[in-house]
Design a protein around this motif. Structure first.
Motif, PDB file in Angstrom:
ATOM      1  N   THR A 163      31.330  31.606  62.058  1.00  0.00           N
ATOM      2  CA  THR A 163      30.093  31.200  61.348  1.00  0.00           C
ATOM      3  C   THR A 163      30.419  30.159  60.503  1.00  0.00           C
ATOM      4  O   THR A 163      31.288  30.402  59.517  1.00  0.00           O
ATOM      5  N   ILE A 164      29.460  29.350  60.118  1.00  0.00           N
ATOM      6  CA  ILE A 164      29.579  28.406  58.879  1.00  0.00           C
ATOM      7  C   ILE A 164      28.288  28.327  58.158  1.00  0.00           C
ATOM      8  O   ILE A 164      27.028  28.431  58.877  1.00  0.00           O
ATOM      9  N   LEU A 165      28.241  28.663  56.833  1.00  0.00           N
ATOM     10  CA  LEU A 165      27.290  28.487  56.057  1.00  0.00           C
ATOM     11  C   LEU A 165      26.996  27.348  55.754  1.00  0.00           C
ATOM     12  O   LEU A 165      27.806  26.432  55.191  1.00  0.00           O
ATOM     13  N   ILE A 166      25.663  26.730  55.675  1.00  0.00           N
ATOM     14  CA  ILE A 166      25.388  25.479  55.487  1.00  0.00           C
ATOM     15  C   ILE A 166      24.279  25.263  54.196  1.00  0.00           C
ATOM     16  O   ILE A 166      23.361  26.191  54.448  1.00  0.00           O
ATOM     17  N   ASP A 167      24.432  24.465  53.128  1.00  0.00           N
ATOM     18  CA  ASP A 167      23.328  24.466  52.222  1.00  0.00           C
ATOM     19  C   ASP A 167      22.400  23.458  52.711  1.00  0.00           C
ATOM     20  O   ASP A 167      22.069  23.010  53.751  1.00  0.00           O
ATOM     21  N   LYS A 168      21.315  23.403  51.769  1.00  0.00           N
ATOM     22  CA  LYS A 168      20.189  22.715  52.244  1.00  0.00           C
ATOM     23  C   LYS A 168      19.949  21.355  52.392  1.00  0.00           C
ATOM     24  O   LYS A 168      19.265  20.705  52.998  1.00  0.00           O
ATOM     25  N   GLU A 169      21.367  20.812  52.008  1.00  0.00           N
ATOM     26  CA  GLU A 169      21.241  19.289  52.235  1.00  0.00           C
ATOM     27  C   GLU A 169      22.338  19.097  53.615  1.00  0.00           C
ATOM     28  O   GLU A 169      22.655  17.948  53.809  1.00  0.00           O
ATOM     29  N   ILE A 193      29.268  24.679  53.292  1.00  0.00           N
ATOM     30  CA  ILE A 193      29.928  25.349  52.012  1.00  0.00           C
ATOM     31  C   ILE A 193      30.628  26.756  52.259  1.00  0.00           C
ATOM     32  O   ILE A 193      31.252  27.190  51.256  1.00  0.00           O
ATOM     33  N   GLY A 194      30.739  27.164  53.525  1.00  0.00           N
ATOM     34  CA  GLY A 194      31.757  28.093  53.952  1.00  0.00           C
ATOM     35  C   GLY A 194      31.891  28.310  55.507  1.00  0.00           C
ATOM     36  O   GLY A 194      30.997  27.959  56.281  1.00  0.00           O
ATOM     37  N   PRO A 198      34.556  38.203  63.733  1.00  0.00           N
ATOM     38  CA  PRO A 198      33.444  38.871  63.426  1.00  0.00           C
ATOM     39  C   PRO A 198      33.192  39.253  61.968  1.00  0.00           C
ATOM     40  O   PRO A 198      34.207  39.489  60.980  1.00  0.00           O
ATOM     41  N   ALA A 199      31.805  39.778  61.395  1.00  0.00           N
ATOM     42  CA  ALA A 199      31.884  40.033  59.943  1.00  0.00           C
ATOM     43  C   ALA A 199      30.384  40.778  60.009  1.00  0.00           C
ATOM     44  O   ALA A 199      29.599  40.667  60.897  1.00  0.00           O
ATOM     45  N   GLU A 200      30.394  41.894  59.330  1.00  0.00           N
ATOM     46  CA  GLU A 200      29.096  42.505  58.998  1.00  0.00           C
ATOM     47  C   GLU A 200      28.005  41.693  58.058  1.00  0.00           C
ATOM     48  O   GLU A 200      28.255  41.828  57.084  1.00  0.00           O
ATOM     49  N   TRP A 201      27.458  40.713  58.696  1.00  0.00           N
ATOM     50  CA  TRP A 201      26.560  39.728  58.044  1.00  0.00           C
ATOM     51  C   TRP A 201      25.603  40.486  57.095  1.00  0.00           C
ATOM     52  O   TRP A 201      24.838  39.689  56.385  1.00  0.00           O
ATOM     53  N   ASP A 202      25.100  41.672  57.423  1.00  0.00           N
ATOM     54  CA  ASP A 202      23.771  42.318  56.842  1.00  0.00           C
ATOM     55  C   ASP A 202      24.549  43.130  55.566  1.00  0.00           C
ATOM     56  O   ASP A 202      23.642  44.091  54.935  1.00  0.00           O
ATOM     57  N   SER A 203      25.823  43.105  55.387  1.00  0.00           N
ATOM     58  CA  SER A 203      26.567  43.820  54.229  1.00  0.00           C
ATOM     59  C   SER A 203      25.982  43.293  52.938  1.00  0.00           C
ATOM     60  O   SER A 203      25.604  42.200  52.728  1.00  0.00           O
ATOM     61  N   GLU A 204      26.236  44.147  52.033  1.00  0.00           N
ATOM     62  CA  GLU A 204      25.836  43.822  50.658  1.00  0.00           C
ATOM     63  C   GLU A 204      26.550  42.571  50.011  1.00  0.00           C
ATOM     64  O   GLU A 204      26.045  41.654  49.451  1.00  0.00           O
ATOM     65  N   ASP A 205      27.949  42.376  50.465  1.00  0.00           N
ATOM     66  CA  ASP A 205      28.633  41.224  49.733  1.00  0.00           C
ATOM     67  C   ASP A 205      28.233  39.848  50.697  1.00  0.00           C
ATOM     68  O   ASP A 205      28.056  39.090  50.058  1.00  0.00           O
ATOM     69  N   ALA A 206      27.857  40.009  52.068  1.00  0.00           N
ATOM     70  CA  ALA A 206      27.411  38.844  52.685  1.00  0.00           C
ATOM     71  C   ALA A 206      26.010  38.354  52.228  1.00  0.00           C
ATOM     72  O   ALA A 206      25.774  37.369  52.001  1.00  0.00           O
ATOM     73  N   ARG A 207      24.875  39.551  51.827  1.00  0.00           N
ATOM     74  CA  ARG A 207      23.623  39.210  51.176  1.00  0.00           C
ATOM     75  C   ARG A 207      23.785  38.297  50.075  1.00  0.00           C
ATOM     76  O   ARG A 207      23.014  37.366  49.584  1.00  0.00           O
ATOM     77  N   LYS A 208      24.630  38.953  49.308  1.00  0.00           N
ATOM     78  CA  LYS A 208      25.003  38.452  47.839  1.00  0.00           C
ATOM     79  C   LYS A 208      25.315  37.044  48.214  1.00  0.00           C
ATOM     80  O   LYS A 208      25.054  35.934  47.239  1.00  0.00           O
ATOM     81  N   LEU A 209      26.393  36.614  48.861  1.00  0.00           N
ATOM     82  CA  LEU A 209      26.942  35.147  49.155  1.00  0.00           C
ATOM     83  C   LEU A 209      25.953  34.564  49.359  1.00  0.00           C
ATOM     84  O   LEU A 209      25.768  33.289  49.034  1.00  0.00           O
ATOM     85  N   ILE A 210      25.030  34.766  50.289  1.00  0.00           N
ATOM     86  CA  ILE A 210      23.773  34.181  50.867  1.00  0.00           C
ATOM     87  C   ILE A 210      22.756  33.802  49.840  1.00  0.00           C
ATOM     88  O   ILE A 210      22.430  32.671  49.500  1.00  0.00           O
ATOM     89  N   SER A 211      22.515  34.842  49.130  1.00  0.00           N
ATOM     90  CA  SER A 211      21.487  34.530  48.148  1.00  0.00           C
ATOM     91  C   SER A 211      21.918  33.961  47.079  1.00  0.00           C
ATOM     92  O   SER A 211      20.917  32.988  46.341  1.00  0.00           O
ATOM     93  N   ALA A 212      23.242  33.727  46.535  1.00  0.00           N
ATOM     94  CA  ALA A 212      23.606  32.860  45.426  1.00  0.00           C
ATOM     95  C   ALA A 212      23.413  31.438  45.969  1.00  0.00           C
ATOM     96  O   ALA A 212      23.331  30.890  44.864  1.00  0.00           O
ATOM     97  N   HIS A 213      23.401  31.175  47.104  1.00  0.00           N
ATOM     98  CA  HIS A 213      22.993  29.746  47.516  1.00  0.00           C
ATOM     99  C   HIS A 213      21.568  29.469  47.753  1.00  0.00           C
ATOM    100  O   HIS A 213      21.366  28.431  48.140  1.00  0.00           O
ATOM    101  N   LEU A 214      20.769  30.338  47.580  1.00  0.00           N
ATOM    102  CA  LEU A 214      19.163  30.279  47.991  1.00  0.00           C
ATOM    103  C   LEU A 214      18.659  29.731  46.340  1.00  0.00           C
ATOM    104  O   LEU A 214      17.467  29.154  46.614  1.00  0.00           O
TER     105      LEU A 214
END
Length: 139
Positions: A106-112, A116-117, A122-138
Protein backbone atom coordinates in the motif's frame (compact mmCIF):
# COMPACT_ATOMS: atom_id res chain seq x y z
CA UNK A 1 9.04 11.27 -4.88
CA UNK A 2 6.64 11.64 -7.82
CA UNK A 3 5.13 8.37 -8.95
CA UNK A 4 4.91 7.46 -12.63
CA UNK A 5 1.45 7.87 -14.14
CA UNK A 6 0.61 4.18 -14.27
CA UNK A 7 -2.25 2.96 -16.46
CA UNK A 8 -4.79 0.30 -15.47
CA UNK A 9 -8.45 -0.59 -16.06
CA UNK A 10 -11.56 0.28 -14.11
CA UNK A 11 -14.25 -2.32 -13.37
CA UNK A 12 -15.87 -1.75 -16.76
CA UNK A 13 -12.55 -2.41 -18.52
CA UNK A 14 -11.97 1.23 -19.42
CA UNK A 15 -8.40 2.52 -19.13
CA UNK A 16 -7.52 5.07 -16.46
CA UNK A 17 -4.34 6.38 -14.86
CA UNK A 18 -3.24 7.70 -11.48
CA UNK A 19 -3.59 11.25 -12.86
CA UNK A 20 -7.37 10.79 -12.56
CA UNK A 21 -6.90 11.26 -8.78
CA UNK A 22 -4.61 14.30 -8.92
CA UNK A 23 -5.73 16.76 -6.25
CA UNK A 24 -6.72 13.95 -3.86
CA UNK A 25 -4.77 12.04 -1.25
CA UNK A 26 -4.85 8.40 -2.38
CA UNK A 27 -4.22 5.14 -0.60
CA UNK A 28 -3.13 2.86 -3.48
CA UNK A 29 -3.32 -0.80 -2.54
CA UNK A 30 -1.91 -3.62 -4.68
CA UNK A 31 -3.67 -6.94 -4.07
CA UNK A 32 -4.46 -10.27 -5.71
CA UNK A 33 -7.13 -12.93 -5.27
CA UNK A 34 -4.53 -15.58 -4.44
CA UNK A 35 -3.06 -13.46 -1.59
CA UNK A 36 -4.27 -14.62 1.84
CA UNK A 37 -3.20 -11.44 3.69
CA UNK A 38 -5.03 -9.39 1.02
CA UNK A 39 -8.26 -11.24 1.82
CA UNK A 40 -7.82 -10.39 5.51
CA UNK A 41 -6.98 -6.73 4.82
CA UNK A 42 -9.63 -5.91 2.21
CA UNK A 43 -12.58 -5.34 4.61
CA UNK A 44 -10.59 -2.69 6.52
CA UNK A 45 -9.80 -0.88 3.25
CA UNK A 46 -13.50 -1.00 2.43
CA UNK A 47 -14.44 0.48 5.82
CA UNK A 48 -11.78 3.19 5.41
CA UNK A 49 -13.20 4.16 2.02
CA UNK A 50 -16.70 4.28 3.52
CA UNK A 51 -15.54 6.44 6.46
CA UNK A 52 -13.04 8.83 4.83
CA UNK A 53 -13.73 8.62 1.09
CA UNK A 54 -14.48 12.11 -0.24
CA UNK A 55 -13.48 14.67 -2.83
CA UNK A 56 -10.20 14.94 -0.86
CA UNK A 57 -9.39 11.25 -0.29
CA UNK A 58 -9.84 7.93 -2.06
CA UNK A 59 -8.81 4.31 -1.69
CA UNK A 60 -7.73 2.73 -4.97
CA UNK A 61 -7.51 -1.04 -4.56
CA UNK A 62 -5.74 -2.33 -7.66
CA UNK A 63 -5.90 -6.04 -8.43
CA UNK A 64 -2.78 -7.48 -10.01
CA UNK A 65 -4.48 -10.70 -11.07
CA UNK A 66 -3.71 -11.99 -14.54
CA UNK A 67 -7.03 -13.85 -14.49
CA UNK A 68 -8.93 -10.66 -15.21
CA UNK A 69 -11.57 -8.50 -13.64
CA UNK A 70 -14.21 -11.22 -13.23
CA UNK A 71 -12.15 -13.15 -10.70
CA UNK A 72 -11.29 -9.93 -8.83
CA UNK A 73 -14.97 -8.90 -8.85
CA UNK A 74 -15.92 -12.29 -7.33
CA UNK A 75 -13.22 -11.86 -4.68
CA UNK A 76 -14.64 -8.46 -3.66
CA UNK A 77 -18.14 -9.91 -3.50
CA UNK A 78 -16.98 -12.94 -1.47
CA UNK A 79 -15.20 -10.67 1.03
CA UNK A 80 -18.33 -8.47 1.26
CA UNK A 81 -16.48 -5.42 -0.06
CA UNK A 82 -18.88 -2.94 -1.63
CA UNK A 83 -17.48 0.58 -1.10
CA UNK A 84 -14.29 -0.02 -3.08
CA UNK A 85 -14.39 0.30 -6.85
CA UNK A 86 -12.80 -2.46 -8.90
CA UNK A 87 -9.54 -1.62 -10.66
CA UNK A 88 -7.22 -4.15 -12.22
CA UNK A 89 -3.95 -4.49 -14.06
CA UNK A 90 -4.34 -7.51 -16.34
CA UNK A 91 -0.59 -7.48 -17.06
CA UNK A 92 0.20 -7.77 -13.32
CA UNK A 93 3.29 -5.63 -13.97
CA UNK A 94 2.38 -2.44 -12.13
CA UNK A 95 3.55 -3.82 -8.81
CA UNK A 96 7.01 -4.21 -10.30
CA UNK A 97 6.84 -0.75 -11.90
CA UNK A 98 6.19 0.79 -8.48
CA UNK A 99 8.66 -1.50 -6.69
CA UNK A 100 6.09 -3.37 -4.63
CA UNK A 101 8.10 -5.97 -2.73
CA UNK A 102 5.17 -8.27 -1.98
CA UNK A 103 1.42 -8.42 -1.51
CA UNK A 104 -0.34 -6.54 -0.29
CA UNK A 105 1.62 -3.32 -0.78
CA UNK A 106 0.00 0.00 0.00
CA UNK A 107 1.30 3.42 -1.04
CA UNK A 108 0.04 6.70 0.40
CA UNK A 109 0.08 9.38 -2.32
CA UNK A 110 -0.26 13.13 -1.76
CA UNK A 111 -2.42 15.54 -3.76
CA UNK A 112 0.46 16.16 -6.19
CA UNK A 113 0.95 12.48 -7.01
CA UNK A 114 4.02 11.98 -4.80
CA UNK A 115 4.63 8.95 -2.62
CA UNK A 116 4.59 9.93 1.04
CA UNK A 117 4.47 6.50 2.64
CA UNK A 118 4.56 2.78 1.89
CA UNK A 119 3.72 -0.41 3.73
CA UNK A 120 4.36 -3.95 2.55
CA UNK A 121 2.05 -6.41 4.25
CA UNK A 122 -1.45 -6.22 5.66
CA UNK A 123 -2.72 -3.48 7.95
CA UNK A 124 -5.91 -2.45 9.72
CA UNK A 125 -6.50 0.59 7.52
CA UNK A 126 -9.59 1.69 9.43
CA UNK A 127 -7.73 1.76 12.76
CA UNK A 128 -7.43 5.00 14.69
CA UNK A 129 -3.69 5.27 13.90
CA UNK A 130 -4.23 4.77 10.17
CA UNK A 131 -7.07 7.32 10.07
CA UNK A 132 -4.87 9.84 11.94
CA UNK A 133 -2.02 9.30 9.47
CA UNK A 134 -4.30 9.86 6.48
CA UNK A 135 -6.16 12.78 8.05
CA UNK A 136 -2.85 14.55 8.74
CA UNK A 137 -2.27 14.70 4.98
CA UNK A 138 -5.77 15.89 4.11
CA UNK A 139 -5.28 19.37 5.60
Amino acid sequence: EALPDIAFNDGAGKPTTLKAWKGKVVLLNFWATWCGPCRKEMPSLDRLKRELGSDKFDVVALSLDRNGADRARKFLKDTKVDALALYNDPTARLGTALKAAGMPTTILIDKEGREIGRLTGPAEWDSEDARKLISAHLN
